[in-house]
Design a protein around this motif. Structure first.
Motif, short mmCIF file in Angstrom:
data_model
loop_
_atom_site.label_atom_id
_atom_site.label_comp_id
_atom_site.label_asym_id
_atom_site.label_seq_id
_atom_site.Cartn_x
_atom_site.Cartn_y
_atom_site.Cartn_z
N TYR A 92 0.83 -1.21 0.00
CA TYR A 92 0.00 0.00 0.00
C TYR A 92 0.86 1.26 0.00
O TYR A 92 0.56 2.23 -0.68
CB TYR A 92 -0.92 -0.02 1.23
CG TYR A 92 -1.74 1.23 1.42
CD1 TYR A 92 -2.87 1.46 0.64
CD2 TYR A 92 -1.37 2.17 2.37
CE1 TYR A 92 -3.62 2.62 0.81
CE2 TYR A 92 -2.12 3.33 2.54
CZ TYR A 92 -3.25 3.55 1.76
OH TYR A 92 -3.99 4.69 1.93
N SER A 93 1.93 1.25 0.79
CA SER A 93 2.82 2.41 0.89
C SER A 93 4.02 2.23 -0.02
O SER A 93 4.43 1.11 -0.32
CB SER A 93 3.29 2.61 2.33
OG SER A 93 2.19 2.81 3.20
N ARG A 94 4.62 3.33 -0.44
CA ARG A 94 5.77 3.30 -1.33
C ARG A 94 6.77 4.36 -0.92
O ARG A 94 6.45 5.31 -0.20
CB ARG A 94 5.33 3.53 -2.78
CG ARG A 94 4.63 4.87 -3.01
CD ARG A 94 4.06 5.01 -4.41
NE ARG A 94 5.05 5.11 -5.43
CZ ARG A 94 5.58 6.25 -5.86
NH1 ARG A 94 5.21 7.40 -5.32
NH2 ARG A 94 6.48 6.25 -6.81
N LEU A 95 8.02 4.15 -1.35
CA LEU A 95 9.09 5.14 -1.16
C LEU A 95 9.34 5.49 0.30
O LEU A 95 9.71 6.61 0.62
CB LEU A 95 8.77 6.42 -1.94
CG LEU A 95 9.01 6.39 -3.45
CD1 LEU A 95 8.48 7.65 -4.10
CD2 LEU A 95 10.49 6.21 -3.76
N THR A 96 9.12 4.52 1.19
CA THR A 96 9.39 4.76 2.61
C THR A 96 10.55 3.88 3.04
O THR A 96 10.41 2.66 3.14
CB THR A 96 8.16 4.45 3.47
OG1 THR A 96 7.04 5.19 2.97
CG2 THR A 96 8.41 4.83 4.92
N PRO A 97 11.74 4.44 3.30
CA PRO A 97 12.88 3.62 3.72
C PRO A 97 12.65 3.05 5.11
O PRO A 97 11.88 3.59 5.91
CB PRO A 97 14.04 4.61 3.70
CG PRO A 97 13.41 5.94 3.89
CD PRO A 97 12.06 5.88 3.24
N GLY A 98 13.33 1.94 5.39
CA GLY A 98 13.17 1.31 6.69
C GLY A 98 14.12 0.15 6.89
O GLY A 98 15.02 -0.09 6.06
N PRO A 99 13.93 -0.63 7.95
CA PRO A 99 14.90 -1.67 8.33
C PRO A 99 14.70 -3.01 7.64
O PRO A 99 15.50 -3.93 7.86
CB PRO A 99 14.64 -1.81 9.83
CG PRO A 99 13.18 -1.51 9.99
CD PRO A 99 12.88 -0.46 8.98
N VAL A 100 13.67 -3.16 6.83
CA VAL A 100 13.41 -4.45 6.18
C VAL A 100 13.95 -4.39 4.76
O VAL A 100 13.28 -3.95 3.83
CB VAL A 100 11.91 -4.80 6.18
CG1 VAL A 100 11.68 -6.20 5.58
CG2 VAL A 100 11.35 -4.73 7.60
N PHE A 101 15.20 -4.77 4.61
CA PHE A 101 15.88 -4.77 3.31
C PHE A 101 15.73 -3.41 2.62
O PHE A 101 15.49 -3.33 1.41
CB PHE A 101 15.35 -5.90 2.43
CG PHE A 101 15.53 -7.27 3.02
CD1 PHE A 101 16.71 -7.95 2.89
CD2 PHE A 101 14.50 -7.86 3.76
CE1 PHE A 101 16.89 -9.19 3.45
CE2 PHE A 101 14.67 -9.11 4.34
CZ PHE A 101 15.87 -9.78 4.19
N GLY A 102 15.85 -2.35 3.40
CA GLY A 102 15.82 -1.01 2.86
C GLY A 102 14.46 -0.36 2.79
O GLY A 102 14.35 0.81 2.38
N SER A 103 13.41 -1.07 3.19
CA SER A 103 12.07 -0.51 3.15
C SER A 103 11.42 -0.60 4.52
O SER A 103 11.99 -1.16 5.46
CB SER A 103 11.21 -1.22 2.10
OG SER A 103 9.99 -0.53 1.88
N ARG A 104 10.19 -0.11 4.64
CA ARG A 104 9.55 0.05 5.93
C ARG A 104 9.10 -1.27 6.53
O ARG A 104 8.81 -2.24 5.83
CB ARG A 104 8.33 0.97 5.82
CG ARG A 104 7.22 0.46 4.91
CD ARG A 104 5.95 1.26 5.07
NE ARG A 104 5.34 1.06 6.38
CZ ARG A 104 4.30 1.74 6.82
NH1 ARG A 104 3.75 2.67 6.06
NH2 ARG A 104 3.80 1.50 8.01
N ASP A 105 9.07 -1.31 7.86
CA ASP A 105 8.51 -2.43 8.59
C ASP A 105 7.00 -2.19 8.75
O ASP A 105 6.49 -1.12 8.42
CB ASP A 105 9.18 -2.56 9.95
CG ASP A 105 9.06 -3.97 10.54
OD1 ASP A 105 8.29 -4.78 9.99
OD2 ASP A 105 9.72 -4.24 11.56
#
Length: 332
Positions: free
Chosen positions: A115-128
């Motif tokens: 649903y969400s996009r372009l949000t960096p985070g701790p799960v292989f570079g994307s959001r948890d």
């Protein structure tokens, strides 16, 4: 070299390049959708990609999209700009993960439909706590599981479930397999197919244009209107994560009038039924297995079955002997 020979060599090279890029056969009944696909050349100016966004350490080159380089603490991602409103689809993605370490590397690459996009985070570079589907190509083992790496796993998130890093996603996984896709001289291809709420994942890790089954899970509910993405990250250890191609196919699936009338934009992501949780080789001796029953479990099942048969035979013999004795008593 004469002109005729020169043009002959050029034609052979061009044909070889074309065949190399077109060797993967599209799925039967599949129609390529360019707004959800990535192929060379990715960009005319090196700064933008039609229908896609990219961020952080992601860089566009002529031959690949670099999500991370072989440096510590990097992350990068690319995301589709247009939400997907198709119910049935298949993705063929070519990638390459390589680095200086022979056995130690980190962290890996993820393929998203969320649903969400372009949000960096701790799960292989994307959001948890994502909402949707995540497919993880994990190259670093955090837990103490007796398996070799890399591994491929899938997870369906509801927006509040956290990815379990300590067990490499095992607690949340709806299916997984092992595949030695690091440090190959050729590109690796993964196929992700979603048809009638069934998710199947296959890989070509041998460079032979042959698919090997990895994950097959029925009862997967994925809403329409989500975005596709690919992300990668490095930690204290590092790898190069290259995205070579991302081809999206719409599949022509016949549906009833009732099925066509259903609104799949409002459903919640989830998995129904009891899918296999672990398709990895628990013994750690092999790099690939596609079954939900480990060798040890299968051994226990066979032993229990043999014991059951033995008990039945013993009980049958005892009953037979007692009946024989009763018949002899009646005769005398």
């Amino acid at each position: 070299m004469g002109k005729a020979a020169y043009y002959f060599v050029i034609s052979i090279l061009a044909r070889a390049i074309f065949c190399q890029e077109s060797s993967r056969v599209p799925p039967e009944g599949g129609f390529l959708k360019r707004e959800y696909s990535l192929s060379k050349p990715y960009s005319g100016n090196g700064m933008t990609i039609p229908f896609w966004d990219f961020r952080d350490n992601a860089m566009i080159t002529n031959n690949f999209i670099s999500l991370t380089t072989n440096h510590q603490g990097q992350l990068g991602s690319v995301w589709s700009k247009i939400p997907c409103h198709l119910r049935d689809w298949e993705i063929h993605m070519q990638f390459k993960i390589f680095g200086g370490g022979r056995t130690l590397a980190a962290d890996g690459l993820a393929i998203w439909y969320t649903y969400s996009r372009l949000t960096p985070g701790p799960v292989f570079g994307s959001r948890d706590e994502f909402e949707g589907l995540g497919i993880f190509l994990d190259t670093y083992k955090n837990g103490d599981q007796p398996v070799t790496f890399p591994q491929i796993s899938a997870m369906v998130g509801n927006g509040s479930t956290k990815y379990d890093h300590m067990s490499d996603g095992q607690l949340n996984s709806i299916g997984s397999c092992l595949g030695s896709f690091r440090n190959k001289d050729y590109d690796t291809t993964i196929a992700i197919r979603y048809v009638r709420q069934r998710l199947t994942i296959k890989v070509d890790i041998d460079g032979q244009d042959t698919w090997r089954e990895c994950i097959d899970v029925p009862g997967v509910q994925l809403p329409t209107g989500y975005f596709f993405g690919v992300s990668a990250a490095t930690g204290d250890l590092a790898d190069n994560h290259h995205l070579i191609g991302f081809k999206f196919y719409e599949l022509d699936i016949t549906r009833t009038a009732e099925e066509e009338a259903e609104d799949w934009s409002t459903i919640k992501p989830g998995v129904f039924g009891k899918p296999p949780i672990d398709n990895r080789d628990d013994s750690g001796t092999g790099d690939y297995r596609n079954t939900s029953i480990s060798g040890f479990k299968l051994f226990l099942i066979i032993v229990c079955a043999l014991l059951g048969v033995g008990v039945c035979v013993v009980v049958g013999v005892v009953v037979f002997q007692k009946r024989q004795e009763q018949n002899r008593k009646r005769f005398y």
